[in-house]
Design a protein around this motif. Structure first.
Motif, PDB file in Angstrom:
ATOM      1  N   MET A   1      57.012  45.964  41.129  1.00  0.00           N
ATOM      2  CA  MET A   1      55.815  46.512  40.483  1.00  0.00           C
ATOM      3  C   MET A   1      56.207  47.148  39.157  1.00  0.00           C
ATOM      4  O   MET A   1      57.231  47.795  39.048  1.00  0.00           O
ATOM      5  N   ALA A   2      55.374  46.947  38.152  1.00  0.00           N
ATOM      6  CA  ALA A   2      55.595  47.594  36.856  1.00  0.00           C
ATOM      7  C   ALA A   2      55.530  49.103  37.036  1.00  0.00           C
ATOM      8  O   ALA A   2      54.921  49.620  37.972  1.00  0.00           O
ATOM      9  N   ASP A   3      56.129  49.797  36.133  1.00  0.00           N
ATOM     10  CA  ASP A   3      56.277  51.241  36.241  1.00  0.00           C
ATOM     11  C   ASP A   3      55.026  51.964  35.734  1.00  0.00           C
ATOM     12  O   ASP A   3      54.633  51.805  34.576  1.00  0.00           O
ATOM     13  N   ARG A   4      54.407  52.774  36.596  1.00  0.00           N
ATOM     14  CA  ARG A   4      53.221  53.526  36.200  1.00  0.00           C
ATOM     15  C   ARG A   4      53.548  54.599  35.166  1.00  0.00           C
ATOM     16  O   ARG A   4      52.677  55.015  34.414  1.00  0.00           O
ATOM     17  N   THR A   5      54.801  55.036  35.107  1.00  0.00           N
ATOM     18  CA  THR A   5      55.157  56.011  34.066  1.00  0.00           C
ATOM     19  C   THR A   5      55.064  55.376  32.681  1.00  0.00           C
ATOM     20  O   THR A   5      54.791  56.076  31.706  1.00  0.00           O
ATOM     21  N   ALA A   6      55.263  54.070  32.592  1.00  0.00           N
ATOM     22  CA  ALA A   6      55.092  53.380  31.310  1.00  0.00           C
ATOM     23  C   ALA A   6      53.635  53.438  30.871  1.00  0.00           C
ATOM     24  O   ALA A   6      53.339  53.592  29.680  1.00  0.00           O
ATOM     25  N   LEU A   7      52.720  53.328  31.822  1.00  0.00           N
ATOM     26  CA  LEU A   7      51.294  53.429  31.506  1.00  0.00           C
ATOM     27  C   LEU A   7      50.959  54.830  31.029  1.00  0.00           C
ATOM     28  O   LEU A   7      50.269  55.003  30.024  1.00  0.00           O
TER      29      LEU A   7
ATOM     30  N   VAL B   1      45.995  55.742  36.391  1.00  0.00           N
ATOM     31  CA  VAL B   1      47.315  55.944  37.002  1.00  0.00           C
ATOM     32  C   VAL B   1      47.162  56.515  38.408  1.00  0.00           C
ATOM     33  O   VAL B   1      47.797  56.043  39.357  1.00  0.00           O
ATOM     34  N   ALA B   2      46.301  57.512  38.555  1.00  0.00           N
ATOM     35  CA  ALA B   2      46.081  58.125  39.874  1.00  0.00           C
ATOM     36  C   ALA B   2      45.493  57.104  40.854  1.00  0.00           C
ATOM     37  O   ALA B   2      45.907  57.041  42.019  1.00  0.00           O
ATOM     38  N   ALA B   3      44.548  56.309  40.392  1.00  0.00           N
ATOM     39  CA  ALA B   3      43.943  55.297  41.268  1.00  0.00           C
ATOM     40  C   ALA B   3      44.963  54.232  41.660  1.00  0.00           C
ATOM     41  O   ALA B   3      44.959  53.750  42.795  1.00  0.00           O
ATOM     42  N   LEU B   4      45.844  53.888  40.731  1.00  0.00           N
ATOM     43  CA  LEU B   4      46.883  52.904  41.039  1.00  0.00           C
ATOM     44  C   LEU B   4      47.868  53.428  42.079  1.00  0.00           C
ATOM     45  O   LEU B   4      48.399  52.657  42.877  1.00  0.00           O
ATOM     46  N   GLU B   5      48.124  54.716  42.062  1.00  0.00           N
ATOM     47  CA  GLU B   5      49.015  55.318  43.064  1.00  0.00           C
ATOM     48  C   GLU B   5      48.471  55.047  44.465  1.00  0.00           C
ATOM     49  O   GLU B   5      49.213  54.665  45.361  1.00  0.00           O
ATOM     50  N   THR B   6      47.188  55.234  44.626  1.00  0.00           N
ATOM     51  CA  THR B   6      46.548  55.034  45.928  1.00  0.00           C
ATOM     52  C   THR B   6      46.404  53.551  46.250  1.00  0.00           C
ATOM     53  O   THR B   6      46.730  53.112  47.348  1.00  0.00           O
TER      54      THR B   6
ATOM     55  N   ASP C   1      47.060  47.479  48.247  1.00  0.00           N
ATOM     56  CA  ASP C   1      47.064  46.130  47.674  1.00  0.00           C
ATOM     57  C   ASP C   1      48.029  46.097  46.486  1.00  0.00           C
ATOM     58  O   ASP C   1      47.607  46.155  45.334  1.00  0.00           O
ATOM     59  N   PRO C   2      49.332  46.028  46.758  1.00  0.00           N
ATOM     60  CA  PRO C   2      50.320  46.113  45.675  1.00  0.00           C
ATOM     61  C   PRO C   2      50.209  45.008  44.629  1.00  0.00           C
ATOM     62  O   PRO C   2      50.448  45.254  43.456  1.00  0.00           O
ATOM     63  N   GLU C   3      49.804  43.813  45.012  1.00  0.00           N
ATOM     64  CA  GLU C   3      49.679  42.729  44.041  1.00  0.00           C
ATOM     65  C   GLU C   3      48.556  42.998  43.053  1.00  0.00           C
ATOM     66  O   GLU C   3      48.708  42.803  41.847  1.00  0.00           O
ATOM     67  N   ARG C   4      47.416  43.438  43.565  1.00  0.00           N
ATOM     68  CA  ARG C   4      46.283  43.758  42.684  1.00  0.00           C
ATOM     69  C   ARG C   4      46.639  44.925  41.772  1.00  0.00           C
ATOM     70  O   ARG C   4      46.343  44.898  40.572  1.00  0.00           O
ATOM     71  N   ALA C   5      47.262  45.955  42.328  1.00  0.00           N
ATOM     72  CA  ALA C   5      47.638  47.119  41.536  1.00  0.00           C
ATOM     73  C   ALA C   5      48.619  46.738  40.436  1.00  0.00           C
ATOM     74  O   ALA C   5      48.502  47.194  39.294  1.00  0.00           O
ATOM     75  N   ASP C   6      49.571  45.874  40.760  1.00  0.00           N
ATOM     76  CA  ASP C   6      50.554  45.451  39.769  1.00  0.00           C
ATOM     77  C   ASP C   6      49.898  44.645  38.654  1.00  0.00           C
ATOM     78  O   ASP C   6      50.198  44.837  37.476  1.00  0.00           O
ATOM     79  N   ALA C   7      49.002  43.742  39.009  1.00  0.00           N
ATOM     80  CA  ALA C   7      48.303  42.939  37.998  1.00  0.00           C
ATOM     81  C   ALA C   7      47.456  43.829  37.087  1.00  0.00           C
ATOM     82  O   ALA C   7      47.426  43.641  35.864  1.00  0.00           O
TER      83      ALA C   7
END
Length: 111
Positions: A1-7, A78-83, A88-94
């Motif tokens: 998964m891409a890094d949410r800290t980058a976002l 970012v917060a929503a992606l954490e949850t 659904d890691p694939e959807r979150a990553d996309a």
């Protein structure tokens, strides 16, 4: 998964840039582009957090607050992606990759 800290970092950089732009640059299209991006970020965050409920539209509160709107919308995503990442890691990553792509394009366009 891409890094949410980058976002988070990309959102903060662009929001800071918008906050420092002169009024004429904001009026010449930077604020419109930033509001469009902030609205997309906020909509995607709401769709993740509240599936099945239509998302609200981020209001146009003027050119001088668009940097803050972008920061809030970005942090909400970012917060929503954490949850969502756990469910659904694939959807979150996309979605994360698309958000990073849109932020990079907006940063390039805004300057």
């Amino acid at each position: 998964m891409a890094d949410r800290t980058a976002l988070t970092a990309a959102v903060e950089r662009l929001a800071g840039r918008l906050r420092s732009l002169p009024q004429r640059r904001l009026q010449s299209g930077a604020a419109v582009a930033a509001l469009e991006l902030a609205r997309w970020l906020a909509r995607e965050a709401e769709l993740l957090e509240f599936p099945g409920r239509p998302p609200h539209e981020l209001p146009d509160d003027g050119i001088f607050v668009v940097g803050d709107q972008l920061a809030v919308a970005g942090h909400a995503l970012v917060a929503a992606l954490e949850t969502a990442g756990a469910a659904d890691p694939e959807r979150a990553d996309a979605l994360l990759r698309e958000a990073l792509r849109r932020l990079a394009a907006a940063a390039k366009a805004i300057g």
